[in-house]
Design a protein around this motif. Structure first.
Motif, PDB file in Angstrom:
ATOM      1  N   THR A   1       6.930  -3.728  23.832  1.00 22.87           N
ATOM      2  CA  THR A   1       6.732  -4.593  22.649  1.00 22.87           C
ATOM      3  C   THR A   1       7.547  -4.573  21.406  1.00 22.87           C
ATOM      4  O   THR A   1       7.458  -3.266  20.998  1.00 22.87           O
TER       5      THR A   1
ATOM      6  N   PRO B   1       7.353  -5.201  17.735  1.00 23.03           N
ATOM      7  CA  PRO B   1       6.472  -5.964  16.662  1.00 23.03           C
ATOM      8  C   PRO B   1       7.315  -6.610  15.670  1.00 23.03           C
ATOM      9  O   PRO B   1       6.883  -7.615  14.857  1.00 23.03           O
TER      10      PRO B   1
ATOM     11  N   ILE C   1       7.983  -8.142  25.335  1.00 21.40           N
ATOM     12  CA  ILE C   1       7.736  -9.173  24.246  1.00 21.40           C
ATOM     13  C   ILE C   1       8.430  -8.848  22.845  1.00 21.40           C
ATOM     14  O   ILE C   1       8.372  -7.911  22.367  1.00 21.40           O
TER      15      ILE C   1
ATOM     16  N   VAL D   1      -1.529  -4.588  22.490  1.00 18.04           N
ATOM     17  CA  VAL D   1      -0.902  -5.299  23.542  1.00 18.04           C
ATOM     18  C   VAL D   1      -1.633  -5.122  24.971  1.00 18.04           C
ATOM     19  O   VAL D   1      -1.920  -5.944  25.587  1.00 18.04           O
TER      20      VAL D   1
ATOM     21  N   GLY E   1       3.191 -15.244  18.728  1.00 18.23           N
ATOM     22  CA  GLY E   1       2.949 -14.030  19.460  1.00 18.23           C
ATOM     23  C   GLY E   1       1.375 -13.848  20.164  1.00 18.23           C
ATOM     24  O   GLY E   1       1.387 -13.668  21.362  1.00 18.23           O
TER      25      GLY E   1
ATOM     26  N   LEU F   1       0.438 -14.328  24.315  1.00 16.43           N
ATOM     27  CA  LEU F   1      -0.123 -13.259  25.048  1.00 16.43           C
ATOM     28  C   LEU F   1      -1.208 -13.859  25.497  1.00 16.43           C
ATOM     29  O   LEU F   1      -1.737 -13.800  26.782  1.00 16.43           O
TER      30      LEU F   1
ATOM     31  N   GLU G   1       0.874   0.015  18.145  1.00 17.70           N
ATOM     32  CA  GLU G   1       1.126  -1.270  18.497  1.00 17.70           C
ATOM     33  C   GLU G   1       0.370  -1.438  19.748  1.00 17.70           C
ATOM     34  O   GLU G   1       0.114  -2.509  20.382  1.00 17.70           O
TER      35      GLU G   1
END
Lengths: 323, 323
Positions: B134, B136, B103, A25, B111, B115, A21
């Motif tokens: 992050t 997820p 985040i 990002v 999301g 961003l 992921e």
């Protein structure tokens, strides 16, 4: 040893696969402007490195603790928030300056335990929380910690600086226990003195100052081999690692161990003539260390048990974090 | 003007009353150890100040954006996360080095918008996101940002340094609009150029360098008078403020305005002989400024409309944040 099974298991381990992921990002934060500071490294290391003058760099890292850990044991979650950030700065050869936290409290009892754990972490590692933000009316319990550190630019321990021919050194404090609620947490600090755990962080600063390693990374969620994989990926290198040489606590299987998040665990790459001193320094601080392999010029991360070999990650074809 | 009604409304305004929680959290982080760095200020200012050598200090701040704002307009939430942190460092007279973010994404569309907003904020204010974490698979959508800045120790603009007899200067960019979804957000940046908004931050650095103010604080959730109240509380002072002199945009009532979170708003206390130059500097950057009162030696924060007077906060008997 079933080497293919080990490789498969670790490749598909959530601690490794979740790192995919990061790429999505990070792509949002590509910063191309002229800037007053020298951004040496941003994503892809334990901490970002920003040169503030010719001599010094500031280190920035952040970790969020929550979900399962926070629900099941808020005290331990609070404590670990300090631990993981302290290790991020140490793994860069840096000295921690202070932390900020953001706390969201949905459930008041959990909030109190979380604060107690955080306080215990601050007291153990000796790094202050200096600011932050609290949401007393949150939709879920959240604990996010950011840490700032400082390091001499010439002493910084980076992830992306492994050199072909470097020896790979795995280093773990083996004197610990599996956390009763989280069997992937290898706790080596809660039962030890402040001085002991702080000295373990300090030894990383010394390794940086004495230039005993070319690259270093804190072993975290992806486990020992997964963490080395990330280091190799950002260094654009491969490796051959003999997994039978990795230090493992008694009574824990290698397959389980290589998924564990240790209280004090690091992987280094170092020139062969530095490894003896590197290992002595680490072992003096109670961190058992061994040469387990070598950095290769291709992008193939291979593992062996001394007889068989198998591909673990082929960075020509695949990625862990994509940084 | 119904001065008592104004005082009551603002005293009971959530943006002010929520600050009471700070005391309980901060008490957990009392750090009394010998330390390698000089902790000049921890909680109670826009950012913590940590001396790293004789000349320089690092600034640390953190803000969490979420709940209603994040659910209703994730793009704006992401953008504001950068804005509020940039203002925190500016209000200290500092220069931002970089941010880390954490985040948590529960809802993928939100999301993405979050961003996008964050990216827009980075591009507008020119401060990079250099690291973070992050989740997820979060239980709720969360955006937490930490920022690190740097300042010369002698130029830092503190909250707790107001001096008896200082003039109180309110400074706001009045050229803006009420955000369509959040009537307490006074947006003055989204429609302006990068250069314009960056110059507004830069002017605070200049005010610090030229020692034009004794104290400064970024006007945030508690609104203009609530923010000044926090500054007076940590300075252990009182004040008399003539609310009719505070700059207010056309078509907004004073009662509403004093609850608003402005895109660019600061309150200063400054020696009388510096106020002219202070106001000129601010107005050159498009920030309308006026002397609205004076710092007093007692701990009574009084307000007047030019004819009547009323007590707003009596810090001998009550507190806003308790730092």
């Amino acid at each position: 040893m079933d080497l293919s099974k080990l490789a498969d298991e670790l490749r598909n381990f959530e601690g490794v696969t979740r790192k995919k992921e990061i790429k999505n990002v990070v792509n949002n934060f590509n910063f191309q402007e002229d800037y007053d500071f020298d951004i040496v490294v941003d994503f892809g290391d334990d901490a970002a490195i920003i040169g503030i003058d010719d001599e010094n760099a500031v280190l920035l890292a952040a970790d969020g603790i929550w979900g399962k850990l926070l629900e099941a044991d808020p005290f331990w979650a609070g404590y670990c928030a300090v631990l993981v950030n302290a290790n991020d700065i140490a793994a860069m050869g840096g000295k921690s300056i202070g932390m900020t936290n953001i706390i969201g409290i949905k459930d008041c009892d959990k909030g109190k335990d979380l604060l107690k754990g955080l306080k215990e972490g601050v007291s153990k590692f000796g790094i202050p929380v200096l600011g932050g933000h609290t949401h007393p009316d949150a939709q879920c319990n959240v604990l996010d910690i950011s840490i700032t550190g400082i390091v001499k630019r010439e002493n910084v321990l980076r992830s992306d600086a492994a050199k072909t021919g470097d020896k790979i050194v795995f280093a773990y404090d083996l004197d610990g226990k599996i956390h009763e609620k989280f069997n992937l947490n290898w706790d080596t600090t809660s039962m030890k003195s402040k001085k002991y755990v702080r000295d373990q962080l300090k030894v990383l600063e010394i390794i940086g100052e004495e230039h005993l390693a070319n690259a270093c990374k804190d072993i975290s969620n992806p486990g020992g081999l997964g963490t080395l994989g990330m280091l190799l990926e950002v260094s654009k290198k491969g490796a051959m690692v003999d997994v039978s040489k990795i230090p493992v606590p008694e009574d824990i299987s290698l397959n389980h161990w290589l998924k564990m998040y240790p209280g004090s665990g690091f992987v280094f790459t170092a020139p062969e003539n530095k490894t003896k001193e590197l290992i002595e320094k680490l072992e003096f601080a109670g961190i058992e260390s061994a040469v387990c392999g070598e950095v290769k010029n291709d992008k193939k991360f291979m593992i062996t048990d001394g007889t068989e070999k198998t591909m673990f990650f082929d960075f020509d074809k695949e990625y862990i974090c994509g940084c």
